[in-house]
Scaffold this active site. Structure first.
Site, PDB file in Angstrom:
ATOM      1  N   HIS A 176       2.796   2.079   8.166  1.00 41.35           N
ATOM      2  CA  HIS A 176       2.067   2.567   6.994  1.00 41.35           C
ATOM      3  C   HIS A 176       1.328   1.377   6.375  1.00 41.35           C
ATOM      4  O   HIS A 176       1.612   0.947   5.259  1.00 41.35           O
ATOM      5  CB  HIS A 176       3.032   3.234   6.016  1.00 41.35           C
ATOM      6  CG  HIS A 176       2.385   4.141   5.006  1.00 41.35           C
ATOM      7  ND1 HIS A 176       2.810   5.439   4.776  1.00 41.35           N
ATOM      8  CD2 HIS A 176       1.346   3.954   4.144  1.00 41.35           C
ATOM      9  CE1 HIS A 176       2.075   5.996   3.826  1.00 41.35           C
ATOM     10  NE2 HIS A 176       1.176   5.106   3.416  1.00 41.35           N
ATOM     11  N   ASN A 216       0.613   6.276   9.854  1.00 38.35           N
ATOM     12  CA  ASN A 216       0.188   7.017   8.678  1.00 38.35           C
ATOM     13  C   ASN A 216      -1.319   6.877   8.529  1.00 38.35           C
ATOM     14  O   ASN A 216      -1.855   5.766   8.395  1.00 38.35           O
ATOM     15  CB  ASN A 216       0.844   6.473   7.408  1.00 38.35           C
ATOM     16  CG  ASN A 216       0.387   7.245   6.175  1.00 38.35           C
ATOM     17  OD1 ASN A 216       0.754   8.404   6.007  1.00 38.35           O
ATOM     18  ND2 ASN A 216      -0.443   6.638   5.334  1.00 38.35           N
ATOM     19  N   GLU A 217      -2.002   8.000   8.608  1.00 38.58           N
ATOM     20  CA  GLU A 217      -3.426   8.095   8.272  1.00 38.58           C
ATOM     21  C   GLU A 217      -4.321   7.062   8.930  1.00 38.58           C
ATOM     22  O   GLU A 217      -4.956   6.244   8.241  1.00 38.58           O
ATOM     23  CB  GLU A 217      -3.610   8.026   6.755  1.00 38.58           C
ATOM     24  CG  GLU A 217      -2.888   9.112   5.994  1.00 38.58           C
ATOM     25  CD  GLU A 217      -3.299   9.176   4.528  1.00 38.58           C
ATOM     26  OE1 GLU A 217      -3.951   8.230   4.043  1.00 38.58           O
ATOM     27  OE2 GLU A 217      -2.970  10.174   3.875  1.00 38.58           O
ATOM     28  N   ASN A 241      -1.201  15.012   5.562  1.00 36.52           N
ATOM     29  CA  ASN A 241      -1.176  14.626   4.150  1.00 36.52           C
ATOM     30  C   ASN A 241      -2.329  15.362   3.500  1.00 36.52           C
ATOM     31  O   ASN A 241      -3.489  15.163   3.879  1.00 36.52           O
ATOM     32  CB  ASN A 241      -1.401  13.122   3.979  1.00 36.52           C
ATOM     33  CG  ASN A 241      -0.216  12.305   4.500  1.00 36.52           C
ATOM     34  OD1 ASN A 241       0.828  12.861   4.833  1.00 36.52           O
ATOM     35  ND2 ASN A 241      -0.380  10.992   4.548  1.00 36.52           N
ATOM     36  N   GLU A 243       2.616  14.645   2.998  1.00 36.46           N
ATOM     37  CA  GLU A 243       2.345  14.147   1.637  1.00 36.46           C
ATOM     38  C   GLU A 243       1.555  15.204   0.889  1.00 36.46           C
ATOM     39  O   GLU A 243       0.639  15.823   1.456  1.00 36.46           O
ATOM     40  CB  GLU A 243       1.493  12.864   1.631  1.00 36.46           C
ATOM     41  CG  GLU A 243       2.221  11.606   1.979  1.00 36.46           C
ATOM     42  CD  GLU A 243       1.323  10.371   1.953  1.00 36.46           C
ATOM     43  OE1 GLU A 243       0.401  10.297   1.118  1.00 36.46           O
ATOM     44  OE2 GLU A 243       1.563   9.470   2.781  1.00 36.46           O
ATOM     45  N   SER A 282       0.140   2.152  -6.108  1.00 40.25           N
ATOM     46  CA  SER A 282      -0.881   3.033  -5.515  1.00 40.25           C
ATOM     47  C   SER A 282      -2.063   2.231  -4.954  1.00 40.25           C
ATOM     48  O   SER A 282      -3.215   2.453  -5.331  1.00 40.25           O
ATOM     49  CB  SER A 282      -1.338   4.044  -6.572  1.00 40.25           C
ATOM     50  OG  SER A 282      -2.454   4.743  -6.166  1.00 40.25           O
ATOM     51  N   TRP A 283      -1.798   1.304  -4.066  1.00 36.72           N
ATOM     52  CA  TRP A 283      -2.828   0.492  -3.403  1.00 36.72           C
ATOM     53  C   TRP A 283      -3.832  -0.046  -4.422  1.00 36.72           C
ATOM     54  O   TRP A 283      -3.405  -0.598  -5.437  1.00 36.72           O
ATOM     55  CB  TRP A 283      -3.506   1.281  -2.279  1.00 36.72           C
ATOM     56  CG  TRP A 283      -2.512   1.828  -1.281  1.00 36.72           C
ATOM     57  CD1 TRP A 283      -2.184   3.136  -1.101  1.00 36.72           C
ATOM     58  CD2 TRP A 283      -1.686   1.092  -0.334  1.00 36.72           C
ATOM     59  NE1 TRP A 283      -1.225   3.254  -0.117  1.00 36.72           N
ATOM     60  CE2 TRP A 283      -0.913   2.035   0.370  1.00 36.72           C
ATOM     61  CE3 TRP A 283      -1.527  -0.256  -0.011  1.00 36.72           C
ATOM     62  CZ2 TRP A 283       0.007   1.680   1.362  1.00 36.72           C
ATOM     63  CZ3 TRP A 283      -0.623  -0.620   0.982  1.00 36.72           C
ATOM     64  CH2 TRP A 283       0.126   0.348   1.655  1.00 36.72           C
TER      65      TRP A 283
HETATM   66  C1  BG6 Z   1      -2.167   8.622   1.127  1.00 35.13           C
HETATM   67  C2  BG6 Z   1      -1.328   7.466   1.563  1.00 35.13           C
HETATM   68  O1  BG6 Z   1      -3.473   8.345   1.498  1.00 35.13           O
HETATM   69  O2  BG6 Z   1      -2.295   8.889  -0.220  1.00 35.13           O
HETATM   70  C3  BG6 Z   1      -0.428   6.873   0.489  1.00 35.13           C
HETATM   71  O3  BG6 Z   1      -0.590   7.760   2.714  1.00 35.13           O
HETATM   72  C4  BG6 Z   1      -1.168   6.861  -0.824  1.00 35.13           C
HETATM   73  O4  BG6 Z   1      -0.030   5.612   0.918  1.00 35.13           O
HETATM   74  C5  BG6 Z   1      -1.454   8.317  -1.199  1.00 35.13           C
HETATM   75  O5  BG6 Z   1      -0.547   6.187  -1.847  1.00 35.13           O
HETATM   76  C6  BG6 Z   1      -2.152   8.487  -2.532  1.00 35.13           C
HETATM   77  O6  BG6 Z   1      -3.314   7.737  -2.561  1.00 35.13           O
HETATM   78  P1  BG6 Z   1      -3.585   6.692  -3.715  1.00 35.13           P
HETATM   79  O7  BG6 Z   1      -4.745   5.882  -3.260  1.00 35.13           O
HETATM   80  O8  BG6 Z   1      -3.895   7.513  -4.905  1.00 35.13           O
HETATM   81  O9  BG6 Z   1      -2.328   5.901  -3.874  1.00 35.13           O
END
Ligand code: BG6
Length: 467
Positions: free
Chosen positions: A111, A155-156, A285, A364, A417-418
């Site tokens: 991931h 993941n993605e 997801n 997700e 959240s990245w």
């Molecule tokens: C998905 C990912 O894209 O969405 C997660 O697998 C991610 O890692 C989640 O946190 C929500 O996106 P974001 O950018 O709002 O955190």
């Protein structure tokens, strides 16, 4: 709903913290965020130290499965492939804790937290990374495969390769179509090679892939819009799902790409692997659909809102000569511009089931919100209605005969959240970052528990017409 998995999902970098502990080496995200002085996951939710409490709360919340990922930098610490036993011990404890609580571990092998030593050797642009990935996955199968029965390779792939190499908002922060094609291909090759290693190793269980699923809709029924939709389907979905599930990369996509870049990354002998080692199931997801119209004008533009309300309405996707994404005015959006459209989950599951005939897990689904974690009780009614409407959509598809086997909320507790940092909260349990990372169940936590215990009986049902 016999054997149905009701759980929640996390990712190692987003929740563990302990970035320098237990023999873990640097990941490409550590490097990138530290170097650019951005909010990072050094501590995150401190799951590295508190996983027991977190898993116990999942159990007490009625959940029967936990989807989490394994941090490659905790397991393999250098290019030579040295195994870090402390990292193995950590995941052994996580898995054993799940099993003690009767929680099915649902493991993502990757991931996004690539070890920095591999990034320095070219990362996903380097074909060797695909082979290194297979070796890492084999270590996971050997060491955890006696207890883990549900695996996913990536993941993605689309989301992280596009964000890293086309949009440039994730590490390594490039904007280059050729690199996007090369990295994406190596990732999908690594996935197929890992399915091969899994089957040849005779490990028990099943292996799938997780896709960032964006069902495509058109603005009208014209032929031009259908063509734009096909381009968008290839761009968003087909090249992952067709490659992983059917063992073929869409021919029209390759033809289009060959007009703009080299496809020399594809070795003819790879097709034997890609064709013969398809996945056992699909993880989807789902956050939103995409609505498209035919391309009109302008350069390729990809703008993602990572600033929430400060940038609301600024997201934009134009792919030159292919399609333009439109934003239906009469719909609802989060502060980060994600459309709230549960029907897309229903239609998306139906399309995926009828096209691939593979079991589906919703790996997700959730909503990012601004919340005050210091409040006594977080009344996240918006999250509850979001989850309720999406679970209703899933039930509609399931009742029509689509083989859906699980639903994982993103996420069990607040996490990083990245590029949106910590203020975009997704958890059913709040984490008060200002007060010793205290865990506090939100209203949605209790709602989810009751919903699971009633076997979805508490879900207010609305019915979609078969499309
Ligand atoms: C998905 C990912 O894209 O969405 C997660 O697998 C991610 O890692 C989640 O946190 C929500 O996106 P974001 O950018 O709002 O955190």
């Amino acid at each position: 709903m016999k054997n149905f998995l009701w759980g929640s999902a996390t990712a190692s970098y987003q929740c563990e913290g302990g970035w320098k502990e237990g023999g873990r080496v640097e990941s490409m995200w550590d490097k990138y965020l530290h170097e650019n002085n951005l909010e990072n996951g050094d501590v995150a939710s401190d799951h590295y130290h508190r996983f027991r409490e977190d898993i116990r709360m999942m159990k007490e919340g009625g959940q029967n499965s936990y989807r989490f990922s394994i941090a490659w930098p905790r397991i393999i610490t250098d290019k030579e492939g040295h195994i870090n036993e402390e990292g193995i011990d950590f995941y052994n404890e996580v898995i054993d804790t799940c099993l003690e609580y009767g929680i099915e571990p649902f493991v993502t092998i990757f991931h996004w937290d690539l070890p920095q030593y591999l990034e320095e050797a070219g990362g996903w642009l380097n074909r060797e990374t695909a082979f290194a990935y297979v070796r890492f996955a084999q270590v996971c199968f050997k060491r955890f495969g006696d207890r883990v029965k549900l695996w996913t390779t990536f993941n993605e792939p689309r989301y992280f390769s596009f964000s890293g190499y086309l949009i440039g908002n994730y590490p390594p922060g490039h904007q280059n179509l050729q690199e996007t094609v090369d990295s994406s291909y190596h990732i999908m090759l690594a996935s197929a090679m890992t399915v091969k290693a899994f089957r040849e190793g005779g490990y028990p269980g099943k292996i799938g892939i997780v896709h960032s699923f964006s069902p495509v809709y058109g603005v009208d029924d014209t032929a031009e819009t259908f063509i734009a939709m096909r381009h968008a389907e290839n761009f968003f979905n087909n090249w992952i799902l067709d490659t992983a599930a059917l063992g073929e990369i869409p021919g029209d996509l390759l033809k289009e790409l060959s007009k703009q870049c080299s496809l020399s990354v594809i070795h003819p002998e790879d097709f034997k692997i890609i064709r013969n080692y398809t996945v056992d199931f699909l993880g989807l997801n789902y956050y939103a659909r995409v609505v498209v119209k035919p391309y009109e004008s302008g350069e390729t533009t990809l703008i993602v809102n990572n600033k929430g309300k400060a940038a609301k309405g600024t997201s934009q996707t134009i792919i030159k000569n292919w399609f333009e994404q439109v934003r239906p005015m009469d719909s609802q959006y989060t502060e980060w511009d994600t459309e709230i459209f549960p029907q897309g989950l229903y239609e998306g599951i139906r399309r995926t089931w009828h096209k691939y005939h593979l079991p589906i897990y919703i790996t997700e689904n959730g909503i990012g919100l601004y919340e005050d974690a210091s409040a006594e009780m977080i009344e996240d009614s918006q999250r509850i209605s979001y989850m309720e409407s999406h679970i209703n959509a899933l039930l509609n598809a399931k009742e029509e005969g689509c083989d859906v086997r699980g639903y994982f909320a993103w996420s069990p507790f607040d996490l990083y959240s990245w590029k949106n940092g910590m203020e975009k909260r997704y958890g059913m349990v709040a984490i008060d970052y200002e007060d010793g990372l205290k865990r506090k169940p939100k209203k949605s936590y209790y709602w989810y528990k009751e919903m699971i215990e009633s076997e979805a009986g508490t879900i207010q049902r609305t019915y979609y017409k078969e499309g």
